[in-house]
Design a protein around this motif. Structure first.
Motif, PDB file in Angstrom:
ATOM      1  N   ALA A 188      44.722  42.733  46.083  1.00 13.59           N
ATOM      2  CA  ALA A 188      44.675  43.582  47.333  1.00 13.59           C
ATOM      3  C   ALA A 188      44.346  44.871  47.201  1.00 13.59           C
ATOM      4  N   ASP A 189      44.648  45.592  46.243  1.00 10.67           N
ATOM      5  CA  ASP A 189      44.755  46.948  45.884  1.00 10.67           C
ATOM      6  C   ASP A 189      44.174  47.185  44.353  1.00 10.67           C
ATOM      7  N   PRO A 190      42.696  47.522  44.394  1.00 13.46           N
ATOM      8  CA  PRO A 190      42.412  47.793  42.999  1.00 13.46           C
ATOM      9  C   PRO A 190      43.166  48.841  42.243  1.00 13.46           C
ATOM     10  N   LEU A 191      43.388  49.721  42.870  1.00 13.87           N
ATOM     11  CA  LEU A 191      44.074  50.859  42.034  1.00 13.87           C
ATOM     12  C   LEU A 191      45.532  50.417  41.548  1.00 13.87           C
ATOM     13  N   ARG A 192      46.071  49.532  42.545  1.00 16.71           N
ATOM     14  CA  ARG A 192      47.497  49.104  41.913  1.00 16.71           C
ATOM     15  C   ARG A 192      47.281  48.000  40.760  1.00 16.71           C
ATOM     16  N   SER A 193      46.078  47.147  40.810  1.00 18.95           N
ATOM     17  CA  SER A 193      45.753  46.163  40.078  1.00 18.95           C
ATOM     18  C   SER A 193      45.556  46.601  38.836  1.00 18.95           C
ATOM     19  N   LEU A 194      44.938  47.938  38.639  1.00 19.70           N
ATOM     20  CA  LEU A 194      44.814  48.263  37.136  1.00 19.70           C
ATOM     21  C   LEU A 194      45.949  48.450  36.379  1.00 19.70           C
ATOM     22  N   SER A 195      47.116  48.800  37.014  1.00 15.74           N
ATOM     23  CA  SER A 195      48.246  48.713  36.075  1.00 15.74           C
ATOM     24  C   SER A 195      48.986  47.437  36.172  1.00 15.74           C
ATOM     25  N   SER A 196      49.074  46.608  37.420  1.00 15.51           N
ATOM     26  CA  SER A 196      49.675  45.270  37.566  1.00 15.51           C
ATOM     27  C   SER A 196      48.897  44.012  37.036  1.00 15.51           C
ATOM     28  N   LEU A 197      47.701  43.988  36.513  1.00 13.66           N
ATOM     29  CA  LEU A 197      46.975  42.839  36.207  1.00 13.66           C
ATOM     30  C   LEU A 197      47.427  42.527  34.853  1.00 13.66           C
ATOM     31  N   PRO A 198      47.612  43.668  33.977  1.00  7.74           N
ATOM     32  CA  PRO A 198      48.111  43.198  32.621  1.00  7.74           C
ATOM     33  C   PRO A 198      49.585  42.448  32.686  1.00  7.74           C
ATOM     34  N   GLY A 199      49.557  41.527  32.079  1.00 11.64           N
ATOM     35  CA  GLY A 199      50.606  40.510  32.037  1.00 11.64           C
ATOM     36  C   GLY A 199      50.512  39.219  32.937  1.00 11.64           C
ATOM     37  N   SER A 200      49.527  39.474  33.523  1.00 14.54           N
ATOM     38  CA  SER A 200      48.959  38.112  34.644  1.00 14.54           C
ATOM     39  C   SER A 200      48.417  37.139  33.688  1.00 14.54           C
ATOM     40  N   SER A 201      48.308  35.869  34.283  1.00 17.63           N
ATOM     41  CA  SER A 201      47.642  34.892  33.351  1.00 17.63           C
ATOM     42  C   SER A 201      46.162  34.743  33.957  1.00 17.63           C
ATOM     43  N   VAL A 202      45.197  34.113  33.234  1.00 21.34           N
ATOM     44  CA  VAL A 202      44.057  33.948  33.639  1.00 21.34           C
ATOM     45  C   VAL A 202      43.661  32.329  33.024  1.00 21.34           C
ATOM     46  N   ALA A 203      42.909  31.752  34.115  1.00 20.76           N
ATOM     47  CA  ALA A 203      42.854  30.174  33.509  1.00 20.76           C
ATOM     48  C   ALA A 203      41.452  30.079  33.413  1.00 20.76           C
ATOM     49  N   LEU A 204      41.263  29.834  32.290  1.00 18.61           N
ATOM     50  CA  LEU A 204      39.673  29.405  31.737  1.00 18.61           C
ATOM     51  C   LEU A 204      39.663  28.004  31.568  1.00 18.61           C
ATOM     52  N   GLU A 205      37.985  27.660  31.849  1.00 21.36           N
ATOM     53  CA  GLU A 205      37.554  26.408  31.602  1.00 21.36           C
ATOM     54  C   GLU A 205      36.150  26.863  31.504  1.00 21.36           C
ATOM     55  N   GLY A 206      35.254  25.725  30.797  1.00 26.59           N
ATOM     56  CA  GLY A 206      33.904  25.924  30.506  1.00 26.59           C
ATOM     57  C   GLY A 206      33.525  25.514  29.165  1.00 26.59           C
ATOM     58  N   ASP A 207      32.310  26.194  28.559  1.00 30.39           N
ATOM     59  CA  ASP A 207      31.573  25.852  27.378  1.00 30.39           C
ATOM     60  C   ASP A 207      32.824  26.642  26.385  1.00 30.39           C
TER      61      ASP A 207
END
Length: 289
Positions: free
Chosen positions: A122-141
């Motif tokens: 919702a807020d890119p500036l906040r996400s710069l510091s809060s994204l680390p620690g989040s999970s990322v779901a990957l699928e594909g080649d």
């Protein structure tokens, strides 16, 4: 250094672009948004790259990040497939939570993948510091998911892998926990407003209990975190609340009842008696009066 192009650099694309630029993982190359002005604003936020007004004017790149609307991804893949630099070794990936990498099939022989950060941008500036620690779901080649796993790990994210056929169910779980939580807060504010409590006061009232409840659920699990009248089997309180909600806002009453039925199912996994559960189900299943 490998190069990265971004198509549809909104909140998510801008955040990832800036983090990867700052870590030196990618050289941000071309950025293409709906308008050139929007692309230039994304370029300013990221601090690198060149805003392009057309797909054709975008430079070649090793990686292509696609963060446009889900409904646009298939058509975009068709257009990108016509580019001469669409070849083996290039990686195209999107960040849709609902769609699998298969929507990019037209881009083969390039490697394709989907990478969905479980995060609210919702807020890119906040996400710069809060994204680390989040999970990322990957699928594909395999080659693409391996490389993207390293790329997201480099900015502090945790990696999980899923199967393409389960992507929609996975995303529904994210929607319920994130989007529906936001909707629940709004419904709560509507109930407080009906009780004469202004929005700012209601938000201050809610903040500690909502944050504590979220922490309890993450630490203890839902079964041990559930409290309140349904967990206690307090039929009189639930009856009064349903009747009052019906009188001021039928939609609130409807939401209360439907969520209440799910709450009863959860409470049954705890100390709620079968007799109390049955009586609550009967009450909550009644149509609005």
């Amino acid at each position: 250094m490998q190069t990265l192009n971004i198509i549809g650099a909104g909140h998510l694309g801008k955040t990832l672009g800036r983090l990867w630029h700052q870590t030196g993982l990618f050289r941000i190359q071309s950025i293409h948004n709906r308008t050139l002005r929007s692309g230039q604003a994304a370029r300013e936020f990221i601090g690198a790259g060149r805003a392009c007004d057309t797909l054709q004017s975008m430079a070649e790149a090793d990686y292509w990040l696609i963060t446009c609307h889900d409904s646009e991804i298939s058509a975009l893949a068709e257009r990108l497939s016509k580019r001469p630099d669409n070849r083996e070794g290039t990686v195209f990936f999107h960040c849709s939570g609902a769609l699998s990498s298969e929507v990019l099939d037209k881009l083969r022989p390039a490697s394709i993948a989907s990478a969905h950060p479980v995060h609210s941008f919702a807020d890119p500036l906040r996400s710069l510091s809060s994204l680390p620690g989040s999970s990322v779901a990957l699928e594909g080649d395999g080659p693409a998911t391996h490389a993207l796993g390293d790329a997201f790990s480099a900015i502090g994210c945790k990696i999980i892998t899923i199967e393409a056929r389960h992507k929609s169910l996975y995303h529904a779980g994210s929607v319920i926990a994130c989007n529906y939580l936001t909707t629940l807060v709004d419904l709560s504010l509507r109930s407080f407003a009906a009780a004469g409590i202004e929005r700012s006061s209601a938000l201050k009232l809610l903040e500690p209990i909502v944050l504590q409840t979220a922490q309890n659920n993450m630490t203890l699990g839902p079964e041990k975190s559930l409290t309140g009248p349904i967990a206690r089997g307090d039929l009189e309180t639930v009856t009064a609340q349903v009747e009052n909600l019906v009188s001021v806002d039928p939609q609130l009453a409807c939401c209360y009842r439907h969520l209440g039925l799910a709450c009863v199912a959860l409470a049954r996994r705890g100390p709620l008696s079968e007799e109390s559960a049955s009586r609550l189900i009967e009450l909550l299943s009644e149509p609005s009066r």
